[in-house]
Design an enzyme around this catalytic site. Structure first.
Site, mmCIF file in Angstrom:
data_model
loop_
_atom_site.group_PDB
_atom_site.id
_atom_site.type_symbol
_atom_site.label_atom_id
_atom_site.label_comp_id
_atom_site.label_asym_id
_atom_site.label_seq_id
_atom_site.Cartn_x
_atom_site.Cartn_y
_atom_site.Cartn_z
ATOM 1 N N HIS A 289 -9.355 2.166 0.527
ATOM 2 C CA HIS A 289 -8.950 2.995 1.721
ATOM 3 C C HIS A 289 -10.220 2.973 2.637
ATOM 4 O O HIS A 289 -11.143 3.606 2.143
ATOM 5 C CB HIS A 289 -8.516 4.325 1.247
ATOM 6 C CG HIS A 289 -7.057 4.583 0.718
ATOM 7 N ND1 HIS A 289 -6.694 3.887 -0.218
ATOM 8 C CD2 HIS A 289 -6.108 5.205 1.526
ATOM 9 C CE1 HIS A 289 -5.575 4.450 -0.469
ATOM 10 N NE2 HIS A 289 -4.884 5.008 0.546
ATOM 11 N N GLU B 269 -10.480 5.804 7.490
ATOM 12 C CA GLU B 269 -9.130 6.438 7.936
ATOM 13 C C GLU B 269 -9.486 7.718 8.907
ATOM 14 O O GLU B 269 -9.449 8.782 8.324
ATOM 15 C CB GLU B 269 -8.334 6.867 6.739
ATOM 16 C CG GLU B 269 -6.843 7.350 6.990
ATOM 17 C CD GLU B 269 -6.033 7.591 5.965
ATOM 18 O OE1 GLU B 269 -6.610 7.284 4.723
ATOM 19 O OE2 GLU B 269 -4.617 8.122 6.190
ATOM 20 N N HIS C 295 0.866 -1.230 0.109
ATOM 21 C CA HIS C 295 0.072 -0.015 0.019
ATOM 22 C C HIS C 295 0.851 1.163 0.026
ATOM 23 O O HIS C 295 1.588 1.495 0.997
ATOM 24 C CB HIS C 295 -0.768 -0.196 1.280
ATOM 25 C CG HIS C 295 -1.970 1.028 1.358
ATOM 26 N ND1 HIS C 295 -3.263 1.056 1.560
ATOM 27 C CD2 HIS C 295 -1.620 2.494 1.334
ATOM 28 C CE1 HIS C 295 -3.756 2.149 1.282
ATOM 29 N NE2 HIS C 295 -2.702 3.029 1.305
ATOM 30 N N LYS D 61 1.889 10.470 -5.264
ATOM 31 C CA LYS D 61 1.985 11.632 -4.268
ATOM 32 C C LYS D 61 3.214 12.158 -3.807
ATOM 33 O O LYS D 61 3.514 13.278 -3.233
ATOM 34 C CB LYS D 61 1.101 11.308 -3.219
ATOM 35 C CG LYS D 61 -0.580 11.414 -3.463
ATOM 36 C CD LYS D 61 -1.111 11.091 -2.192
ATOM 37 C CE LYS D 61 -2.779 11.339 -2.178
ATOM 38 N NZ LYS D 61 -3.268 9.774 -2.739
ATOM 39 N N ASN E 46 2.262 6.861 2.697
ATOM 40 C CA ASN E 46 2.555 7.927 1.911
ATOM 41 C C ASN E 46 4.272 8.190 2.261
ATOM 42 O O ASN E 46 4.543 7.833 3.237
ATOM 43 C CB ASN E 46 1.995 9.124 2.344
ATOM 44 C CG ASN E 46 0.298 8.793 1.772
ATOM 45 O OD1 ASN E 46 -0.386 8.315 2.378
ATOM 46 N ND2 ASN E 46 -0.051 9.601 0.915
#
Ligand SMILES: [Zn+2]
Length: 440
Positions: free
Chosen positions: A233, A236, A81, A86, A334
């Site tokens: 997702h 979250e 994941h 980004k 990320n």
């Protein structure tokens, strides 16, 4: 730093007295120590693992040796994941408050202003080179798929996938909030891009939107028609009322969805009432969902309030999910973008931090497959096991037990690919300076 061992160059050689987790061998070889490690000799021949035998049990003749002295050898990592599209935008678009809402707002601003094909490609390449240097063999990324961005990013992903074939296996899932699934023109765009450039995975970010079930229906129906997998997702959020995980699990059960489903985050599950959580976990187990926790990003974004010390680590109920028989794993998420200021596509760091944040250490060995074999299975790949006949891909460390492995960042690890020590190093951040808006 000088390695304690150097590899014979190419051909046939033996890694003598290497320490490998029993769970990372096709069958555990005695003797297994307290943490579940076996001491083995690994014969490498022409870039493949030719044999793995208990230490000293087999005479490999005059094959040159690298003497490992009981140091740990790991399989390569799988990062299931990530957000390659980004990554590394922090310097031009920081997260002002450090929470989820401002991360989303900052990313949308940067996306509309800067994400040309060249920009996305350069940042993706930077992340892939980092991941490769750190020892990744497979990566799944989410691709922001909203508006004009969908047609920009998917061809870039497909190019990267082709370029990295044989080095890193790449998969991708589209990312948009579930509200978009009710828009037929949006879904037509996504379908077209997945047909042309995708890897058979459909997905979205789910929350308690009014059209949650309707949107999920659209996605499940399309995935069934195409034979695609799903990757979401999910919840979250620190709001215990965020319960879309249960809706996904129930829908998968009701529709007898046959392909794999991976759900990420599921943060709010940890904060729900015991009874509610148990029902959801039961449904997740029955539906056969795979769960990935993103410990570094969750700890960064969740429970953040200016001037108040966080009380919660932000992660889902991973131990309870595993106890219910759910395949559980951890991943990067990320990398130096508004959702997470740090990270380097390094699964050794994710493992190290995951152990601290989620207590993945009693016992250590139970959770070690969460960074290799289990995410590999979730991606439909045979990874995470050192297997005779397979390519000699592995990571050599100086560590001789779990605390030596996890106490240091393992910056001196040797990544072996096809039997040879890789010379790849993470790229210099200055290489990103040429991107629009990133002044040195
Ligand atoms: Zn994510």
């Amino acid at each position: 730093m000088t390695p304690p061992f150097s590899l014979p160059s190419g051909g046939r050689y033996v890694l003598r007295q290497a320490r490998v987790l029993g769970a990372m061998l096709p069958r555990p070889l005695p003797p297994l120590d307290f943490d579940g490690f076996a001491i083995v000799d690994i014969l490498v021949d022409e870039g493949a693992i030719a044999n793995i035998a208990p230490y000293g049990a087999v005479d490999f003749g005059d094959a040159p040796e690298a003497f490992m002295s009981g140091r740990i050898v790991l399989p390569l990592f799988v990062d299931v994941h990530t957000h390659l599209d980004k990554g590394h935008i922090w310097r031009r678009k920081r997260n002002r408050r450090g929470d989820f809402e401002s991360a989303l707002a900052a990313t949308i601003e940067d996306r509309s202003a800067n994400w040309t094909a060249a920009d996305v490609a350069a940042r993706m390449e930077f992340s892939l080179r980092s991941a490769y240097a750190h020892g990744a063999t497979a990566i799944r990324t989410h691709i922001d798929s909203v508006g004009a961005q969908t047609r920009i990013s998917w061809p870039v992903f497909a190019e990267a996938r082709k370029r990295w074939r044989g080095r890193i296996d790449l998969q991708a899932s589209p990312l948009f909030t579930i509200e978009f699934a009710s828009d037929p023109s949006h879904m037509a765009e996504v379908e077209a891009m997945l047909d042309a450039h995708g890897t058979g995975i459909l997905g979205a970010a789910t929350r308690m939107a009014p059209n949650l079930s309707e949107g999920l229906n659209v996605l499940f129906t399309l995935a069934e028609r195409k034979g695609w997998e799903l990757d979401f997702h999910v919840d979250e959020s620190s709001d215990p009322q965020a319960r879309s995980l249960k809706v996904i699990a129930d829908m998968a059960i009701e529709r007898r969805f046959a392909r794999p489903i991976l759900v990420g985050h599921c943060c709010s599950l940890a904060l729900q009432e015991e009874d509610e959580r148990r029902k959801t976990i039961d449904a997740v187990a029955r539906a056969g969902l795979n769960v990935v926790s993103l410990p570094m990003c969750n700890m960064f974004l969740q429970d953040r309030e200016a001037g108040r010390t966080p009380r919660w680590r932000g992660v889902t109920a991973l131990h309870e999910l595993r106890a219910a028989g759910v395949k559980t794993m951890i991943a990067s998420d990320n990398t130096r973008d508004p959702f997470y200021a740090y990270g380097d596509m390094d699964m050794m760091e994710v493992w190290r931090e995951g152990v601290r944040i989620l207590h993945l250490d009693y016992p250590f060995a139970d959770w070690a497959p969460a960074v290799s074999a289990l995410p590999g299975q979730a991606m439909g790949l045979d990874c995470g096991v050192l297997r005779p006949g397979a390519r000699a891909d592995m990571i050599l460390t100086r560590a001789r037990d779990f605390t030596e492995l996890l106490a240091r960042p393992q910056s001196d690890r040797i990544v072996v690919r096809g039997g040879e020590a890789s010379s790849a190093r993470p790229p210099d951040y200055a290489e990103l300076d040429a991107l629009e808006g990133l002044a040195p």
